[in-house]
Design a protein around this motif. Structure first.
Motif, mmCIF file in Angstrom:
data_model
loop_
_atom_site.group_PDB
_atom_site.id
_atom_site.type_symbol
_atom_site.label_atom_id
_atom_site.label_comp_id
_atom_site.label_asym_id
_atom_site.label_seq_id
_atom_site.Cartn_x
_atom_site.Cartn_y
_atom_site.Cartn_z
ATOM 1 N N THR A 25 3.005 2.581 1.321
ATOM 2 C CA THR A 25 2.971 1.126 1.261
ATOM 3 C C THR A 25 1.726 0.692 0.500
ATOM 4 O O THR A 25 0.660 1.283 0.627
ATOM 5 N N ILE A 26 1.875 -0.348 -0.306
ATOM 6 C CA ILE A 26 0.805 -0.814 -1.185
ATOM 7 C C ILE A 26 0.627 -2.313 -1.001
ATOM 8 O O ILE A 26 1.605 -3.071 -1.057
ATOM 9 N N ASP A 27 -0.608 -2.739 -0.789
ATOM 10 C CA ASP A 27 -0.955 -4.155 -0.790
ATOM 11 C C ASP A 27 -1.594 -4.487 -2.131
ATOM 12 O O ASP A 27 -2.659 -3.952 -2.474
ATOM 13 N N VAL A 28 -0.938 -5.353 -2.905
ATOM 14 C CA VAL A 28 -1.476 -5.806 -4.185
ATOM 15 C C VAL A 28 -2.230 -7.109 -3.931
ATOM 16 O O VAL A 28 -1.633 -8.108 -3.523
ATOM 17 N N VAL A 29 -3.534 -7.099 -4.147
ATOM 18 C CA VAL A 29 -4.379 -8.258 -3.866
ATOM 19 C C VAL A 29 -4.762 -8.920 -5.180
ATOM 20 O O VAL A 29 -5.349 -8.284 -6.069
ATOM 21 N N ILE A 43 2.299 -12.302 -10.794
ATOM 22 C CA ILE A 43 3.060 -12.017 -9.570
ATOM 23 C C ILE A 43 4.476 -11.572 -9.923
ATOM 24 O O ILE A 43 4.994 -10.591 -9.376
ATOM 25 N N ALA A 44 5.110 -12.294 -10.846
ATOM 26 C CA ALA A 44 6.482 -11.962 -11.232
ATOM 27 C C ALA A 44 6.565 -10.563 -11.831
ATOM 28 O O ALA A 44 7.520 -9.817 -11.586
ATOM 29 N N HIS A 50 10.494 -4.258 -8.103
ATOM 30 C CA HIS A 50 11.270 -3.943 -6.891
ATOM 31 C C HIS A 50 10.819 -2.615 -6.265
ATOM 32 O O HIS A 50 11.608 -1.695 -6.062
ATOM 33 N N ILE A 51 9.556 -2.538 -5.944
ATOM 34 C CA ILE A 51 8.976 -1.327 -5.370
ATOM 35 C C ILE A 51 9.028 -1.427 -3.850
ATOM 36 O O ILE A 51 8.506 -2.381 -3.262
ATOM 37 N N ASP A 52 9.656 -0.452 -3.209
ATOM 38 C CA ASP A 52 9.710 -0.441 -1.744
ATOM 39 C C ASP A 52 8.302 -0.315 -1.166
ATOM 40 O O ASP A 52 7.464 0.431 -1.671
ATOM 41 N N GLY A 53 8.066 -1.039 -0.071
ATOM 42 C CA GLY A 53 6.792 -0.930 0.629
ATOM 43 C C GLY A 53 5.645 -1.648 -0.038
ATOM 44 O O GLY A 53 4.490 -1.428 0.314
ATOM 45 N N LEU A 54 5.924 -2.518 -1.010
ATOM 46 C CA LEU A 54 4.863 -3.236 -1.714
ATOM 47 C C LEU A 54 4.785 -4.678 -1.230
ATOM 48 O O LEU A 54 5.805 -5.361 -1.112
ATOM 49 N N THR A 55 3.581 -5.133 -0.935
ATOM 50 C CA THR A 55 3.336 -6.510 -0.519
ATOM 51 C C THR A 55 2.321 -7.139 -1.460
ATOM 52 O O THR A 55 1.288 -6.533 -1.757
ATOM 53 N N VAL A 56 2.615 -8.325 -1.945
ATOM 54 C CA VAL A 56 1.682 -9.069 -2.795
ATOM 55 C C VAL A 56 0.924 -10.058 -1.921
ATOM 56 O O VAL A 56 1.522 -10.835 -1.175
ATOM 57 N N ILE A 57 -0.396 -10.007 -1.997
ATOM 58 C CA ILE A 57 -1.263 -10.913 -1.247
ATOM 59 C C ILE A 57 -2.103 -11.686 -2.258
ATOM 60 O O ILE A 57 -2.883 -11.084 -3.007
#
Length: 708
Positions: A25-29, A43-44, A50-57
């Motif tokens: 899992t990856i958090d993109v800050v 962001i787009a 469409h990467i599983d486990g990725l969250t954009v913060i």
């Protein structure tokens, strides 16, 4: 100010059953300040992959262009944090990281566009090479030309002298006269670098936490260089991964002006003051001022329409003392009160293991342990006598010392190995290293070398140990019973981890039996693993022949030639018995396990069994002797999965186990939560640190006793 999370919606898709390892899992800050449209493009570009486990913060630093509200409306799946004011880059990044839970943290500038496949490539490299710790990529401009700002060389007095004398400008990208540019290197090869910039920076969350995050004394610029320097001091090696590519519009959140240059210079001054000795920092700041003055003078003499350096020189009182003073002078805000001390990262644990990764092809156990420790930030390597003797090492971890030092027929080699190892160990112990032994078995399954040399090797080991690990509570008792000297050695329990992520356990029973050419009728029993005399396979074959019925016994594993002949003779041509008396490949192993109703391991002696853990990882029950830690295993997993027999295995007891296994039907997999590698790595690291603490305390006590 308290952060306001405006939107938070992120789901994590479960990993498929056949995945060799779960998706990280990856958090993109992303930190935004009044760049609504450009940040939306950034962001787009991330979400479109469409990467599983990725969250954009996204942390919005008090934008006045409606950024936060626009992001919530256009991207409902991301997390948006409204900081309420411009807190600067370092503080905003730390807030964003704190809000996430991903295995990895990725810093991404709002003026960046991510190329397809780049984030996967960066994360894959990081997982395959945990020793680097901090990872960057390649940045390009809109026209595709390389932008060198993804990484830099570290500032030195020489590089600042070349700045002060204009040499770095006249001889741009020269490795001698412009060393911070790293020469003409196009960022197109994997290469260790001193500084990874925050436009694209990946690290594990546990590494981020150990390093302490970004230094919040920095407001804007320089914090990534200080973070990289801190990572290097902790033993990491920042590296560029060229397959990770972004388009970067440099300075998208700040105007290209003298004020921006003043911020850059304030960041550099702060970097020098936090990472250099005071006299060197003073000299470095003087060189920065000199270089700024020379450039400002040239702008005036040439009557340039640009006045970047003239403005920077005019603002020199604002930046020459660095942050936090520059924050008040340049932004008119009082920064939070913070002590002017260095952040001190937690020292990276360095482990020399025998073995670590080199035997993964035969048994992935030690490689999985080493990988899980690496995921926690440790540097784990296969044992090197030279590194133990002369390098930095905290822990030397042995698993099967007889196999490591006494294998082979030539005793002179055995003596040489023991001499080299214990000589290197003596040097390492003087530097604070400890020796740890995982007691997999209290006695070797095979006698190696001479009895005299074996005894000498054991005595050397026992008197040198700082701690022992066992795979079960009974394992500690067995070790102390076999070696009373270990009663005075600290001990800890770390279970044998599962193999669920080591093999592709996705094949169905019917598919597996068809692949192996087995009839779809009747129960299938399996023995799997290396075949040795003490594993009692000949007796299993003889016992199975006395069990009536039309089932099948599979024997899969490498056997010495003489033992293989004994097994075939015991089978006496019984068509219900099938053999694969050779190495079982990683591709075939899941099929053998999937085809079985019951895995039978009729050992004459056993303390721990990797084959039993392997069977349970594949969701197959096991029949094992009531010896060693097998009772502990049944307690941990349940009697439905671990069936114990006493004494010699009989035909009646085998028949009973077959009926029990086939009568249960298809059931859920066993609960192996206690055998998960992340938990085991945590326990192992805690044991290492406890052993070191015990050794240090004992050493201090001995020194105290010697004082008059």
């Amino acid at each position: 100010m308290t952060d306001t999370i405006i939107a938070a919606e992120a789901t994590e898709a479960p990993a498929p059953a056949t995945a060799p390892r779960p998706t990280a899992t990856i958090d993109v800050v992303i930190v935004n300040f009044n760049t609504r449209e450009r940040t939306a493009e950034c962001i787009a570009s991330v979400l479109d992959q469409h990467i599983d486990g990725l969250t954009v913060i996204v942390v919005d630093n008090g934008s006045t262009d409606g950024s936060a509200e626009a992001f919530v409306e256009r991207f409902p799946e991301i997390v948006v944090i409204d900081a309420g004011e411009n807190t600067g880059f370092a503080r905003a990044v730390n807030r964003g990281v704190h809000a996430g839970t991903g295995d990895f943290v990725l810093l991404l500038n709002p003026d960046a566009t991510v190329f397809p496949g780049s984030l996967e490539a960066l994360a894959a490299f990081a997982r395959a090479h945990p020793e680097y710790g901090v990872y960057g990529g390649r940045t390009v401009r809109a026209d595709g030309s390389v932008d060198r700002s993804s990484c830099w060389g570290a500032p030195t007095l020489w590089s600042l002298f070349t700045f002060a004398t204009m040499a770095s400008t006249v001889f741009r990208t020269s490795p001698v006269w412009d060393p911070e540019s790293l020469g003409r290197w196009e960022r197109d090869t994997v290469r260790e670098v001193p500084i990874i910039t925050g436009c694209l920076l990946l690290t594990r969350r546990i590494t981020w936490d150990a390093l302490g995050g970004m230094d919040e004394r920095f407001f804007l610029y320089g914090e990534d260089a200080e973070f990289s320097a801190r990572a290097r001091r902790a033993g990491y090696r920042p590296v560029i991964v060229p397959d990770a590519v972004i388009q970067h519009d440099v300075g998208g959140s700040t105007a290209s002006s003298g004020r921006k240059m003043a911020m850059v210079l304030a960041g550099k001054v702060t970097l020098l003051e936090t990472t250099w000795r005071p006299w060197a920092a003073w000299a470095g700041v003087a060189l920065l001022q000199a270089g700024t003055a020379v450039r400002a003078g040239l702008e005036s003499v040439t009557r340039s329409s640009r006045q970047t350096w003239r403005d920077a020189w005019t603002l020199r009182e604002s930046w020459r003392r660095g942050y936090p003073d520059a924050e008040a002078a340049l932004f008119g805000r009082t920064p939070p009160a913070r002590p002017r001390t260095r952040l001190r990262p937690q020292r990276r644990l360095v482990v020399e293991a025998e073995p670590a990764f080199r035997t993964a092809h035969a048994n992935p156990y030690t490689a999985q342990l080493a990988g899980a420790l690496a995921d926690r930030g440790a540097l784990v390597r296969d044992l090197s006598y030279a590194r133990v003797a002369f390098g930095r090492v905290d822990v030397i971890h042995l698993h099967w010392p007889d196999l490591s030092f006494l294998s082979g027929r030539r005793r002179v080699i055995h003596i040489a190995r023991l001499t080299l190892f214990y000589s290197a160990l003596a040097a390492a112990r003087r530097r604070g290293a400890i020796l740890v032994w995982t007691v997999h078995n209290v006695e070797a399954h095979e006698e190696r070398s001479s009895a005299r040399l074996r005894d000498r090797a054991h005595r050397l080991l026992l008197k040198s140990l700082d701690g022992i690990l066992a795979l079960s509570p009974s394992g500690i008792d067995a070790a102390v019973s076999a070696y009373p000297e270990l009663a005075a050695v600290p001990a800890a329990v770390t279970r044998h981890g599962d193999y669920r992520d080591a093999y592709a356990f996705g094949v169905s029973r019917d598919e597996a039996r068809a692949r192996l050419g087995l009839s779809g009728e009747g129960p299938v029993l399996l023995f799997v693993g290396q075949i040795r005399a003490y594993k009692n396979v000949v007796h299993l074959v003889e016992t199975f022949r006395r069990v009536p019925g039309h089932g099948t016994l599979l024997i899969a594993g490498h056997a010495p030639a003489d033992l293989a002949e004994d097994i075939r003779a015991a089978a006496a041509g019984d068509p219900r018995i099938a053999f694969h008396l050779g190495f079982v490949s990683d591709d075939d192993l899941p099929a053998y396990l999937a085809a079985a109703d019951l895995v039978v391991l009729p050992y004459r002696r056993v303390q721990n069994s990797g084959s039993a853990i392997l069977a349970l990882s594949a969701g197959r029950p096991v029949l094992v002797p009531d010896l060693g830690a097998m009772q502990d295993l049944r307690t941990d997993v349940g009697e439905d999965w671990v069936d114990l027999f006493e004494g010699e295995l009989t035909a009646e007891r085998l028949r009973e186990a077959i009926d029990r296994a086939t009568g249960r039907g298809e059931t859920a997999s066993p609960d192996l939560a206690d055998f998960a590698w992340p938990a085991i790595a945590t326990q192992t690291e805690q044991a290492y640190r406890a052993f070191r603490c015990h050794r240090d305390t004992a050493s201090s006590a001995r020194r105290g006793d010697r004082r008059p």
